[in-house]
Write a protein that holds these residues in place. Structure first.
Motif, PDB file in Angstrom:
ATOM      1  N   SER A 136       0.825  -1.223   0.000  1.00  0.00           N
ATOM      2  CA  SER A 136       0.000   0.000   0.000  1.00  0.00           C
ATOM      3  C   SER A 136       0.854   1.266   0.000  1.00  0.00           C
ATOM      4  CB  SER A 136      -0.943  -0.003   1.207  1.00  0.00           C
ATOM      5  OG  SER A 136      -1.803  -1.119   1.176  1.00  0.00           O
ATOM      6  N   GLY A 137       1.908   1.242  -0.767  1.00  0.00           N
ATOM      7  CA  GLY A 137       2.755   2.418  -0.895  1.00  0.00           C
ATOM      8  C   GLY A 137       3.832   2.540   0.166  1.00  0.00           C
ATOM      9  N   ALA A 138       3.808   1.684   1.167  1.00  0.00           N
ATOM     10  CA  ALA A 138       4.817   1.740   2.221  1.00  0.00           C
ATOM     11  C   ALA A 138       6.109   1.074   1.748  1.00  0.00           C
ATOM     12  CB  ALA A 138       4.296   1.054   3.480  1.00  0.00           C
ATOM     13  N   GLN A 139       7.169   1.260   2.517  1.00  0.00           N
ATOM     14  CA  GLN A 139       8.459   0.660   2.189  1.00  0.00           C
ATOM     15  C   GLN A 139       8.969  -0.192   3.353  1.00  0.00           C
ATOM     16  OE1 GLN A 139      10.999   4.088   1.098  1.00  0.00           O
ATOM     17  NE2 GLN A 139      10.971   3.269  -0.970  1.00  0.00           N
ATOM     18  N   ILE A 140       9.618  -1.292   3.014  1.00  0.00           N
ATOM     19  CA  ILE A 140      10.357  -2.053   4.007  1.00  0.00           C
ATOM     20  C   ILE A 140      11.471  -1.158   4.549  1.00  0.00           C
ATOM     21  CG2 ILE A 140      11.824  -4.074   4.379  1.00  0.00           C
ATOM     22  CD1 ILE A 140       8.913  -4.798   3.890  1.00  0.00           C
ATOM     23  N   LYS A 141      11.734  -1.258   5.856  1.00  0.00           N
ATOM     24  CA  LYS A 141      12.680  -0.321   6.466  1.00  0.00           C
ATOM     25  C   LYS A 141      14.091  -0.475   5.936  1.00  0.00           C
ATOM     26  CE  LYS A 141      13.804   3.015   9.043  1.00  0.00           C
ATOM     27  NZ  LYS A 141      13.248   4.360   8.760  1.00  0.00           N
ATOM     28  N   GLY A 142      14.562  -1.709   5.827  1.00  0.00           N
ATOM     29  CA  GLY A 142      15.931  -1.908   5.385  1.00  0.00           C
ATOM     30  C   GLY A 142      16.159  -3.313   4.883  1.00  0.00           C
ATOM     31  N   ALA A 143      17.245  -3.489   4.147  1.00  0.00           N
ATOM     32  CA  ALA A 143      17.607  -4.808   3.624  1.00  0.00           C
ATOM     33  C   ALA A 143      19.117  -4.971   3.721  1.00  0.00           C
ATOM     34  CB  ALA A 143      17.156  -4.973   2.180  1.00  0.00           C
ATOM     35  N   ILE A 144      19.540  -6.132   4.244  1.00  0.00           N
ATOM     36  CA  ILE A 144      20.958  -6.460   4.394  1.00  0.00           C
ATOM     37  C   ILE A 144      21.263  -7.660   3.520  1.00  0.00           C
ATOM     38  CG2 ILE A 144      22.753  -7.204   5.994  1.00  0.00           C
ATOM     39  CD1 ILE A 144      20.943  -5.978   8.255  1.00  0.00           C
ATOM     40  N   MET A 145      22.222  -7.512   2.628  1.00  0.00           N
ATOM     41  CA  MET A 145      22.643  -8.606   1.768  1.00  0.00           C
ATOM     42  C   MET A 145      24.106  -8.890   2.071  1.00  0.00           C
ATOM     43  SD  MET A 145      20.736  -7.317  -1.737  1.00  0.00           S
ATOM     44  CE  MET A 145      20.804  -8.884  -2.627  1.00  0.00           C
ATOM     45  N   LEU A 146      24.355  -9.987   2.785  1.00  0.00           N
ATOM     46  CA  LEU A 146      25.686 -10.354   3.246  1.00  0.00           C
ATOM     47  C   LEU A 146      26.274 -11.379   2.278  1.00  0.00           C
ATOM     48  CD1 LEU A 146      27.697 -10.001   5.627  1.00  0.00           C
ATOM     49  CD2 LEU A 146      26.483 -11.858   6.785  1.00  0.00           C
ATOM     50  N   SER A 147      27.272 -10.949   1.495  1.00  0.00           N
ATOM     51  CA  SER A 147      27.867 -11.806   0.459  1.00  0.00           C
ATOM     52  C   SER A 147      26.791 -12.504  -0.368  1.00  0.00           C
ATOM     53  CB  SER A 147      28.786 -12.867   1.090  1.00  0.00           C
ATOM     54  OG  SER A 147      29.888 -12.297   1.721  1.00  0.00           O
ATOM     55  N   PRO A 148      25.839 -11.750  -0.926  1.00  0.00           N
ATOM     56  CA  PRO A 148      24.723 -12.398  -1.629  1.00  0.00           C
ATOM     57  C   PRO A 148      25.178 -13.129  -2.882  1.00  0.00           C
ATOM     58  CG  PRO A 148      24.731 -10.041  -2.081  1.00  0.00           C
ATOM     59  CD  PRO A 148      25.770 -10.281  -1.014  1.00  0.00           C
ATOM     60  N   TRP A 149      24.627 -14.303  -3.079  1.00  0.00           N
ATOM     61  CA  TRP A 149      24.915 -15.139  -4.252  1.00  0.00           C
ATOM     62  C   TRP A 149      23.906 -14.771  -5.335  1.00  0.00           C
ATOM     63  CZ3 TRP A 149      23.797 -21.084  -4.665  1.00  0.00           C
ATOM     64  CH2 TRP A 149      24.465 -21.615  -5.775  1.00  0.00           C
ATOM     65  N   THR A 150      24.247 -13.787  -6.143  1.00  0.00           N
ATOM     66  CA  THR A 150      23.280 -13.216  -7.080  1.00  0.00           C
ATOM     67  C   THR A 150      23.569 -13.558  -8.527  1.00  0.00           C
ATOM     68  OG1 THR A 150      24.539 -11.148  -7.126  1.00  0.00           O
ATOM     69  CG2 THR A 150      22.710 -11.297  -5.556  1.00  0.00           C
ATOM     70  N   SER A 151      24.530 -14.453  -8.753  1.00  0.00           N
ATOM     71  CA  SER A 151      24.777 -14.980 -10.087  1.00  0.00           C
ATOM     72  C   SER A 151      25.055 -16.466  -9.943  1.00  0.00           C
ATOM     73  CB  SER A 151      25.966 -14.291 -10.761  1.00  0.00           C
ATOM     74  OG  SER A 151      26.298 -14.947 -11.970  1.00  0.00           O
ATOM     75  N   LEU A 152      24.246 -17.308 -10.588  1.00  0.00           N
ATOM     76  CA  LEU A 152      24.387 -18.747 -10.443  1.00  0.00           C
ATOM     77  C   LEU A 152      25.390 -19.340 -11.423  1.00  0.00           C
ATOM     78  CD1 LEU A 152      20.735 -19.898  -9.632  1.00  0.00           C
ATOM     79  CD2 LEU A 152      22.537 -18.981  -8.140  1.00  0.00           C
ATOM     80  N   ASP A 153      26.194 -18.478 -12.053  1.00  0.00           N
ATOM     81  CA  ASP A 153      27.319 -18.975 -12.850  1.00  0.00           C
ATOM     82  C   ASP A 153      28.296 -19.700 -11.925  1.00  0.00           C
ATOM     83  OD1 ASP A 153      26.345 -17.836 -15.168  1.00  0.00           O
ATOM     84  OD2 ASP A 153      27.475 -15.979 -14.909  1.00  0.00           O
ATOM     85  N   SER A 154      28.961 -20.720 -12.454  1.00  0.00           N
ATOM     86  CA  SER A 154      29.964 -21.430 -11.657  1.00  0.00           C
ATOM     87  C   SER A 154      31.374 -21.248 -12.205  1.00  0.00           C
ATOM     88  CB  SER A 154      29.630 -22.928 -11.589  1.00  0.00           C
ATOM     89  OG  SER A 154      29.582 -23.495 -12.882  1.00  0.00           O
ATOM     90  N   GLU A 155      31.488 -20.628 -13.367  1.00  0.00           N
ATOM     91  CA  GLU A 155      32.787 -20.339 -13.950  1.00  0.00           C
ATOM     92  C   GLU A 155      32.829 -18.880 -14.376  1.00  0.00           C
ATOM     93  OE1 GLU A 155      33.558 -23.020 -17.125  1.00  0.00           O
ATOM     94  OE2 GLU A 155      33.504 -24.813 -15.867  1.00  0.00           O
ATOM     95  N   PHE A 156      33.978 -18.240 -14.178  1.00  0.00           N
ATOM     96  CA  PHE A 156      34.114 -16.814 -14.462  1.00  0.00           C
ATOM     97  C   PHE A 156      35.366 -16.566 -15.294  1.00  0.00           C
ATOM     98  CE2 PHE A 156      32.432 -17.724 -10.217  1.00  0.00           C
ATOM     99  CZ  PHE A 156      31.133 -17.253 -10.359  1.00  0.00           C
TER     100      PHE A 156
END
Length: 278
Positions: A136-156
Motif C-alpha cells: 500500500s505504498g509503504a516501504q520495508i525499512k531496510g535490507a541487508i545482503m551479506l555476500s549475496p549469491w546473485t549470479s548462479l554462474d559457476s565459472e568466471f
C-alpha cells in the motif's frame, strides 16, 4: 535457545517452511533472516551466535527494539525454485500480519542474500507463480545482503578471481546452483546480477546494505552488482579487508569470536534503521 535460556518459538508457515523467533515476537522491529548454504545446507550454530550479537547490540540502548525471525526453507534438491522464494515471501507475509513494513527489515547471506533480492524483486515486480504482497505504498525499512549469491554462474573466465582462503569455489557453486534450479530457467529472481538498473530502482525498501569479504570469490561480481544498483538507487557497500565469504557468521561457526568489519557495519546499519523508525 536452551543455552541462552529462551523458550523456543517456532511457527509453521505451511508448505514445509518454518520460522524461528530469536527474541520476542512483540519487539518493535523484526529482522527476517534467510540463511545461506547454497540452498542445500541448513543454518548452523554460527547463525544463532550472530543473531545473539545483533540483538544484544540493538536492544542495549532500546530494550525490546529488535527480534529476529529466521526462516527454515525446504532445502534443495528436495524442493527447487521457485519453492524457496515462495517460502521467503510467505515468511514476510507472516511478519506483516503483526508489524508494519517500516518496522520490518530483511536480511540474508549467500543463498539467503539471493532470497532477499528475490523477495524485493517480487515486491516490485510480482513473480508470476507467487501470490503478491501489497505494501500500500509503504516501504520495508531496510535490507541487508551479506555476500549475496546473485549470479548462479559457476565459472568466471572473464574475471580475475583468487579464491584462496575462501570457503566458496566453483566446485561447489555448480552443483548447488543445479540443485536449486532443477529444470527451471534462470531469471532476474534467481540471478539478480543479470537485472537492468531499472529493476532495482523500484525496490520498495528505504535503505540497503551490501557486504562482501575482501578475499571472497564473489567480490568482483558484487562490485558489479552494487555499481548497477547505484545507478538507480542508493546502496551502502562495505568490503571487509581480508575477510572471507559470510565472515560474520562463518567466524562464529568455527569458534573465532573477533568482530569482523562486516559484522560491525551490520550492527551500525540496524541501530540507524531502528533509531529512525521511532
Amino acid at each position: 535457545m536452551a543455552k541462552t535460556k529462551q523458550p523456543p518459538r517456532t511457527v509453521s508457515l505451511g508448505s514445509g517452511a518454518y520460522g524461528h523467533w530469536i527474541g520476542s515476537p512483540g519487539a518493535s522491529h523484526v529482522l527476517i533472516w534467510y540463511h545461506g548454504g547454497g540452498f542445500a545446507l541448513p543454518a548452523n550454530r554460527g547463525y544463532f551466535k550472530f543473531f545473539a550479537r545483533l540483538l544484544a547490540d540493538a536492544n542495549k540502548s532500546q530494550p525490546n527494539s529488535l527480534s529476529v525471525f529466521c526462516l527454515s526453507y525446504t532445502l534443495a534438491p528436495h524442493a527447487q525454485y521457485p519453492t524457496q522464494l515462495r517460502q521467503a515471501v510467505d515468511c514476510l507475509r507472516h511478519v506483516l500480519e503483526t508489524h508494519t513494513p517500516e518496522k520490518v527489515l530483511l536480511g540474508g547471506d549467500s543463498a539467503g542474500g539471493n532470497l532477499v533480492g528475490g523477495v524485493l524483486s517480487h515486491l516490485a515486480h510480482t513473480h508470476p507463480e507467487i501470490k503478491p504482497i501489497n505494501l500500500s505504498g509503504a516501504q520495508i525499512k531496510g535490507a541487508i545482503m551479506l555476500s549475496p549469491w546473485t549470479s548462479l554462474d559457476s565459472e568466471f573466465p572473464d574475471q580475475d578471481i583468487d579464491s584462496r582462503g575462501d570457503i566458496v569455489t566453483e566446485y561447489v557453486a555448480g552443483p548447488w546452483a543445479g540443485g536449486y534450479l532443477g529444470s527451471a530457467a534462470r531469471d532476474y529472481y534467481t540471478d539478480l546480477s543479470r537485472a537492468p538498473t531499472e529493476w532495482y530502482a523500484s525496490f520498495p525498501v528505504e535503505r540497503m546494505l551490501v557486504c562482501a569479504g575482501g578475499t571472497e570469490i564473489m567480490l568482483p561480481l558484487l562490485e558489479d552488482l552494487v555499481g548497477k544498483m547505484k545507478a538507480g538507487r542508493k546502496v551502502e557497500f562495505v568490503v571487509g579487508e581480508r575477510e572471507c565469504h559470510v565472515a560474520p557468521v562463518y567466524h562464529l561457526y568455527v569458534g573465532e569470536g573477533t568482530e569482523t568489519e562486516q559484522g560491525k557495519e551490520v550492527k551500525v546499519f540496524l541501530r540507524e534503521c531502528i533509531g529512525k523508525a521511532q
